[in-house]
Design a protein around this motif. Structure first.
Motif, PDB file in Angstrom:
ATOM      1  N   UNK A 188       0.820  -1.212   0.000  1.00  0.00           N
ATOM      2  CA  UNK A 188       0.000   0.000   0.000  1.00  0.00           C
ATOM      3  C   UNK A 188       0.850   1.257   0.000  1.00  0.00           C
ATOM      4  N   UNK A 189       1.971   1.198   0.735  1.00  0.00           N
ATOM      5  CA  UNK A 189       2.765   2.419   0.877  1.00  0.00           C
ATOM      6  C   UNK A 189       3.657   2.718  -0.329  1.00  0.00           C
ATOM      7  N   UNK A 190       4.231   1.682  -0.943  1.00  0.00           N
ATOM      8  CA  UNK A 190       5.114   1.956  -2.092  1.00  0.00           C
ATOM      9  C   UNK A 190       4.389   2.731  -3.190  1.00  0.00           C
ATOM     10  N   UNK A 191       3.164   2.319  -3.572  1.00  0.00           N
ATOM     11  CA  UNK A 191       2.488   3.117  -4.578  1.00  0.00           C
ATOM     12  C   UNK A 191       2.266   4.559  -4.130  1.00  0.00           C
ATOM     13  N   UNK A 192       1.953   4.743  -2.842  1.00  0.00           N
ATOM     14  CA  UNK A 192       1.691   6.096  -2.371  1.00  0.00           C
ATOM     15  C   UNK A 192       2.954   6.938  -2.466  1.00  0.00           C
ATOM     16  N   UNK A 193       4.065   6.364  -2.005  1.00  0.00           N
ATOM     17  CA  UNK A 193       5.323   7.114  -2.067  1.00  0.00           C
ATOM     18  C   UNK A 193       5.671   7.402  -3.526  1.00  0.00           C
ATOM     19  N   UNK A 194       5.482   6.393  -4.382  1.00  0.00           N
ATOM     20  CA  UNK A 194       5.754   6.596  -5.807  1.00  0.00           C
ATOM     21  C   UNK A 194       4.916   7.716  -6.385  1.00  0.00           C
ATOM     22  N   UNK A 195       3.614   7.697  -6.087  1.00  0.00           N
ATOM     23  CA  UNK A 195       2.711   8.712  -6.645  1.00  0.00           C
ATOM     24  C   UNK A 195       3.103  10.103  -6.159  1.00  0.00           C
ATOM     25  N   UNK A 196       3.285  10.230  -4.846  1.00  0.00           N
ATOM     26  CA  UNK A 196       3.517  11.568  -4.303  1.00  0.00           C
ATOM     27  C   UNK A 196       4.883  12.101  -4.734  1.00  0.00           C
ATOM     28  N   UNK A 197       5.899  11.255  -4.639  1.00  0.00           N
ATOM     29  CA  UNK A 197       7.210  11.702  -5.089  1.00  0.00           C
ATOM     30  C   UNK A 197       7.206  12.034  -6.575  1.00  0.00           C
ATOM     31  N   UNK A 198       6.535  11.187  -7.340  1.00  0.00           N
ATOM     32  CA  UNK A 198       6.485  11.416  -8.787  1.00  0.00           C
ATOM     33  C   UNK A 198       5.868  12.761  -9.113  1.00  0.00           C
ATOM     34  N   UNK A 199       4.690  13.019  -8.546  1.00  0.00           N
ATOM     35  CA  UNK A 199       4.023  14.293  -8.829  1.00  0.00           C
ATOM     36  C   UNK A 199       4.890  15.449  -8.362  1.00  0.00           C
ATOM     37  N   UNK A 200       5.417  15.336  -7.141  1.00  0.00           N
ATOM     38  CA  UNK A 200       6.228  16.422  -6.601  1.00  0.00           C
ATOM     39  C   UNK A 200       7.424  16.694  -7.505  1.00  0.00           C
TER      40      UNK A 200
ATOM     41  N   UNK B 201      -2.288  21.887  -7.448  1.00  0.00           N
ATOM     42  CA  UNK B 201      -3.244  21.379  -6.454  1.00  0.00           C
ATOM     43  C   UNK B 201      -4.117  20.307  -7.108  1.00  0.00           C
ATOM     44  N   UNK B 202      -4.582  20.603  -8.308  1.00  0.00           N
ATOM     45  CA  UNK B 202      -5.388  19.635  -9.050  1.00  0.00           C
ATOM     46  C   UNK B 202      -4.588  18.362  -9.278  1.00  0.00           C
ATOM     47  N   UNK B 203      -3.356  18.530  -9.711  1.00  0.00           N
ATOM     48  CA  UNK B 203      -2.490  17.386 -10.002  1.00  0.00           C
ATOM     49  C   UNK B 203      -2.314  16.513  -8.781  1.00  0.00           C
ATOM     50  N   UNK B 204      -1.998  17.144  -7.644  1.00  0.00           N
ATOM     51  CA  UNK B 204      -1.839  16.394  -6.400  1.00  0.00           C
ATOM     52  C   UNK B 204      -3.129  15.672  -6.038  1.00  0.00           C
ATOM     53  N   UNK B 205      -4.230  16.385  -6.194  1.00  0.00           N
ATOM     54  CA  UNK B 205      -5.529  15.799  -5.879  1.00  0.00           C
ATOM     55  C   UNK B 205      -5.791  14.546  -6.686  1.00  0.00           C
ATOM     56  N   UNK B 206      -5.614  14.644  -7.982  1.00  0.00           N
ATOM     57  CA  UNK B 206      -5.848  13.476  -8.844  1.00  0.00           C
ATOM     58  C   UNK B 206      -4.909  12.326  -8.476  1.00  0.00           C
ATOM     59  N   UNK B 207      -3.649  12.684  -8.216  1.00  0.00           N
ATOM     60  CA  UNK B 207      -2.666  11.639  -7.925  1.00  0.00           C
ATOM     61  C   UNK B 207      -3.059  10.883  -6.661  1.00  0.00           C
ATOM     62  N   UNK B 208      -3.424  11.640  -5.617  1.00  0.00           N
ATOM     63  CA  UNK B 208      -3.789  10.984  -4.362  1.00  0.00           C
ATOM     64  C   UNK B 208      -5.070  10.183  -4.552  1.00  0.00           C
ATOM     65  N   UNK B 209      -5.977  10.724  -5.354  1.00  0.00           N
ATOM     66  CA  UNK B 209      -7.218   9.980  -5.604  1.00  0.00           C
ATOM     67  C   UNK B 209      -6.928   8.653  -6.305  1.00  0.00           C
TER      68      UNK B 209
END
Lengths: 214, 235
Positions: A6-18, A107-115
């Protein structure tokens, strides 16, 4: 295990977008230089994905090596865990890159990524379970097999679960799953699906980057 | 050198370039002028391939630029706003670009000219706007390329650096290079430009020498000549 899945995808998504948002200046600088666009963006993608994978593999591998995993029989299962973690990182960084390239608004980008992460990690499972309950009168083993394939997080989770021989707990469906994923064919098929899951977003990175204005 | 035919570009509903055709041949300083939002930067970015036009063709050195990248070897580009990765030091940035281009660079002379020695180890995020612009200038002028594109080179520069910049441009001009400049400072245009390209609402309104523009608007000063064009348009 669940933490990794669960966490690896989250870290990947957030780091990627950032990363893709904060490296915009850098990208603009590179775009004026004689370099192919695809090279710039795939280079950035591989940079993020590889370093995240490295930190996963080293961060988990070293402590477990010290703990003595190499001598135990669990080494292959552990390797599979790291492999699926690496796949998940590559997939979700690519998805994040797509989102960041498509939306100028951070903000939109982060929102979509987290969603997307939340959807894949939690909501998808919920929908999956509801559909199983609603259609419980029908044979669902084929359906659940396919539904699993459409979510890389589920796929990795089940791949590992079945390697750990917990599938007996899952009853009849578990047996079907065991029959599919337990064999070498199933194993390669799932790794193939994970590869496709990597390939599609990477292909879209290439396509979007060739059309985008800076 | 640069040949642009029927270039169209819109961002959403805003039409920025509306069928621009332009030919720039031979050496000299070409000033691209126009009010804010007239499409100067978009035109320049299209030449560089950073903005992808909806229709039209751009040829640089007889080569179609769409999807190409090798032609940028012959272009030095100075972006309008000096935006750099903030966590790099000046030295690292210059080193990286030199590495990328793989060409001989005379960065040391330029660093000395703009007095950047003391900033070499500082991070780009900590530099002032003017200093960043100087770094920008060093990056642009350090390679020997036949085509220079300068998007508002004067922003944030102090008078001393401005004189150095003019000297640099003069030197490049004498070497027979083509220099494309956008700016709002008319003195700069008056003293430097051989030819003016005046953009208005996504079209080329005027192309010719400074003297021709003055004659056309029957004003003696370039600033007034431009102002006359703009007010006539609004009437």
């Amino acid at each position: 295990m669940n933490i990794i899945i669960v966490l690896t995808p989250m870290i990947g998504t957030i780091f990627g977008v950032m990363y893709f948002y904060s490296s915009r200046e850098f990208t603009e600088l590179l775009l004026a230089q004689p370099i192919r666009r695809t090279t710039i963006f795939l280079g950035q993608y591989l940079g993020v994905a590889l370093s995240l994978t490295m930190s996963l593999v080293l961060g988990l591998g070293i402590p477990f090596l010290i703990y003595g995993i190499a001598q135990s029989s669990e080494i292959w299962n552990f390797g599979l865990l790291l492999l699926s973690g690496a796949f998940l990182t590559f997939i979700f960084v690519a998805v994040a890159a797509n989102i960041a390239l498509m939306h100028e608004n951070k903000i939109k980008g982060f929102g979509y990524a987290i969603f997307i992460w939340l959807f894949m990690a939690v909501i998808y499972d919920g929908l999956f379970l509801i559909s199983l309950v609603v259609f419980e009168d029908y044979p669902l083993d084929k359906f659940s097999l396919f539904a699993t394939m459409f979510n890389p997080i589920d796929l990795s989770r089940i791949l590992i679960l079945l390697k750990l021989d917990i599938s007996a707990l899952l009853g009849y469906t578990g047996a079907i799953f065991q029959k599919f994923f337990g064999t070498n064919t199933g194993m390669f098929a799932s790794i193939g699906v994970l590869l496709v899951w990597c390939g599609i977003p990477v292909f879209f990175i290439k396509r979007i980057s060739e059309k985008k204005d800076f | 050198m640069i040949e642009i035919t029927d270039l169209y570009k819109r961002f959403g509903k805003v039409k920025v370039l509306d069928g621009v055709s332009l030919e720039i041949n031979g050496g000299g300083v070409f000033a691209v002028l126009g009010p804010n939002g007239s499409g100067k930067t978009t035109l320049i970015k299209s030449i560089l391939g950073m903005v992808i036009p909806q229709a039209g063709a751009i040829h640089v050195n007889e080569q179609h630029v769409k999807g190409q990248w090798q032609y940028r070897e012959d272009i030095n580009y100075l972006p309008q706003i000096a935006r750099f990765p903030e966590n790099l030091s000046v030295k690292e940035l210059i080193g990286m670009i030199k590495n990328l281009r793989g060409k001989k660079a005379n960065d040391d002379a330029l660093i000395e000219l703009f007095g950047l020695e003391e900033f070499m180890d500082k991070k780009l995020g900590n530099l002032s706007g003017g200093t960043k612009q100087k770094v920008n200038l060093v990056l642009t002028f350090m390679f020997d390329c036949p085509l220079l594109i300068l998007d508002e080179p004067t922003t944030g520069l102090d008078p001393v650096s401005l004189i150095h910049l003019k000297e640099l441009i003069q030197k490049e001009k004498e070497a027979g290079k083509t220099i494309l400049i956008t700016t709002h400072i008319m003195d700069f245009v008056d003293s430097m430009a051989d030819e003016i390209v005046f953009l208005l609402e996504g079209n080329i309104y005027f192309k010719g020498t400074v003297a021709e523009l003055k004659k056309k608007s029957s004003k003696n000063e370039l600033e007034h000549a431009i102002a006359t064009i703009l007010t006539e348009q609004n009437d």
